[in-house]
Design a protein around this motif. Sequence first.
Motif, short mmCIF file in Angstrom:
data_model
loop_
_atom_site.label_atom_id
_atom_site.label_comp_id
_atom_site.label_asym_id
_atom_site.label_seq_id
_atom_site.Cartn_x
_atom_site.Cartn_y
_atom_site.Cartn_z
N ILE A 161 70.64 -109.80 33.96
CA ILE A 161 70.77 -111.26 34.08
C ILE A 161 71.76 -111.59 35.20
CG2 ILE A 161 71.52 -113.35 32.89
CD1 ILE A 161 68.82 -112.09 32.02
N GLY A 162 71.40 -112.60 36.01
CA GLY A 162 72.20 -112.94 37.17
C GLY A 162 73.58 -113.47 36.86
N ARG A 163 73.71 -114.23 35.78
CA ARG A 163 75.02 -114.80 35.44
C ARG A 163 75.07 -115.01 33.94
NH1 ARG A 163 77.47 -120.70 37.40
NH2 ARG A 163 79.47 -120.57 36.28
N VAL A 164 76.15 -114.59 33.33
CA VAL A 164 76.35 -114.75 31.89
C VAL A 164 77.68 -115.46 31.66
CG1 VAL A 164 76.60 -113.60 29.66
CG2 VAL A 164 75.07 -112.63 31.40
N GLU A 165 77.64 -116.54 30.93
CA GLU A 165 78.86 -117.29 30.60
C GLU A 165 79.11 -117.23 29.10
OE1 GLU A 165 80.61 -121.88 30.68
OE2 GLU A 165 78.95 -121.33 32.00
N ALA A 166 80.24 -116.68 28.72
CA ALA A 166 80.66 -116.68 27.33
C ALA A 166 81.70 -117.78 27.16
CB ALA A 166 81.26 -115.32 26.96
N MET A 167 81.41 -118.74 26.29
CA MET A 167 82.24 -119.93 26.21
C MET A 167 83.52 -119.73 25.40
SD MET A 167 79.23 -122.82 25.99
CE MET A 167 80.34 -124.21 26.29
N GLY A 168 83.59 -118.65 24.62
CA GLY A 168 84.84 -118.32 23.94
C GLY A 168 85.27 -119.30 22.88
N LEU A 169 84.33 -119.83 22.11
CA LEU A 169 84.63 -120.81 21.07
C LEU A 169 84.41 -120.19 19.69
CD1 LEU A 169 82.78 -123.78 22.78
CD2 LEU A 169 85.25 -123.51 22.57
N ASP A 170 85.46 -120.17 18.87
CA ASP A 170 85.44 -119.50 17.58
C ASP A 170 85.02 -120.46 16.46
OD1 ASP A 170 85.85 -117.94 15.34
OD2 ASP A 170 87.97 -117.54 15.74
N THR A 171 83.86 -120.23 15.88
CA THR A 171 83.36 -121.11 14.81
C THR A 171 84.24 -121.03 13.57
OG1 THR A 171 81.83 -119.30 14.24
CG2 THR A 171 80.94 -121.12 15.51
N TYR A 172 84.74 -119.86 13.25
CA TYR A 172 85.53 -119.69 12.03
C TYR A 172 86.85 -120.45 12.10
CZ TYR A 172 87.81 -117.29 8.10
OH TYR A 172 88.45 -117.00 6.92
N ALA A 173 87.49 -120.43 13.25
CA ALA A 173 88.85 -120.95 13.38
C ALA A 173 88.92 -122.46 13.52
CB ALA A 173 89.55 -120.30 14.57
N ASP A 174 87.82 -123.12 13.87
CA ASP A 174 87.85 -124.56 14.18
C ASP A 174 86.92 -125.31 13.23
OD1 ASP A 174 88.00 -127.08 15.28
OD2 ASP A 174 87.60 -126.45 17.34
N ASP A 175 87.42 -125.61 12.04
CA ASP A 175 86.55 -126.26 11.04
C ASP A 175 86.30 -127.73 11.36
OD1 ASP A 175 89.11 -127.13 10.47
OD2 ASP A 175 89.01 -126.70 8.32
N ALA A 176 87.07 -128.33 12.24
CA ALA A 176 86.84 -129.73 12.61
C ALA A 176 85.60 -129.87 13.50
CB ALA A 176 88.06 -130.30 13.33
N ARG A 177 85.25 -128.81 14.23
CA ARG A 177 84.14 -128.90 15.18
C ARG A 177 82.93 -128.05 14.80
NH1 ARG A 177 86.16 -127.71 21.07
NH2 ARG A 177 84.63 -129.24 21.73
N PHE A 178 83.17 -126.97 14.05
CA PHE A 178 82.08 -126.01 13.84
C PHE A 178 81.88 -125.66 12.37
CE2 PHE A 178 84.08 -124.66 18.00
CZ PHE A 178 83.16 -125.33 18.79
N TYR A 179 80.63 -125.41 12.02
CA TYR A 179 80.32 -124.83 10.72
C TYR A 179 80.52 -123.32 10.81
CZ TYR A 179 77.88 -129.27 9.92
OH TYR A 179 77.55 -130.59 9.80
#
Length: 260
Positions: free
Chosen positions: A213-231
């Motif tokens: 793949i030419g470009r891979v971006e990992a956004m680095g957002l932890d679902t477990y640690a941020d209950d206000a934004r993620f399930y």
Amino acid sequence: MSGVEVLRAHALAAVPHGFLTRRGGVSTGAVASLNCGLGSGDDPAAIAENRRRAAEAVLPGAKLAGVYQVHSPTCVTLTEPWPDEARPEADALVTDRPGVLLGIVTADCAPVLLADRKAGVVGAAHAGWRGAIGGVTDRTIAAMIALGAQPRRIVAAIGPTIARASYEIDPAFPEPFLAEDAANARFFTDGPRGRPHFDLEAYVAARLAAAGIGRVEAMGLDTYADDARFYSFRRATHRGEPAYGRLISMIGVEIAPPRS
């Protein structure tokens, strides 16, 4: 739109896409508010409204299509949207049809969105550890190539997923990864309680890179640690909560404007 929060990747900036958070929906209780999981046990009317809001926030007027996710490496090619009740069992889907949004849902697993803008081909994959080691991203790339994409032109982004710091595993968990490739040891570290932790995001990124793949971006957002934004399935389990919601991630091919 209605407070919906859409996270976008720099790598996919020219492509209609979005990793949605849990904000801006109508669900209540443990799955408040933008729960988009058809199998979550939530009020079907609330789920339908949440999915409508999410789709409109990413590509207004597009039809949303998903799959019945089973933690497999299976990828399907969409030629026209199917109704929700007829979703095929799979964990990834690709298309070259304008005006369609591909959607996958997650709650700790890695959502992966891919695009070859020049070919007009997009893909979406749900990569839990089973699907990841089984090759779900490899099959997604292969299906995109079959539609005219080229690996070096494909860009990919990995959205909110459980991070290594939050992903404690059993001591035997690494065995199939190490059997696949001893170099996979780099994705495991010792945690503070003496048990190993797994870096799912880094493993998925490495699989994508190995596929050319030419470009891979990992956004680095932890679902477990941020209950206000993620399930998070794991967080809900640890807290003894009665249910958990699902985040939705979407990508589509924009409809070309009519020629004047």
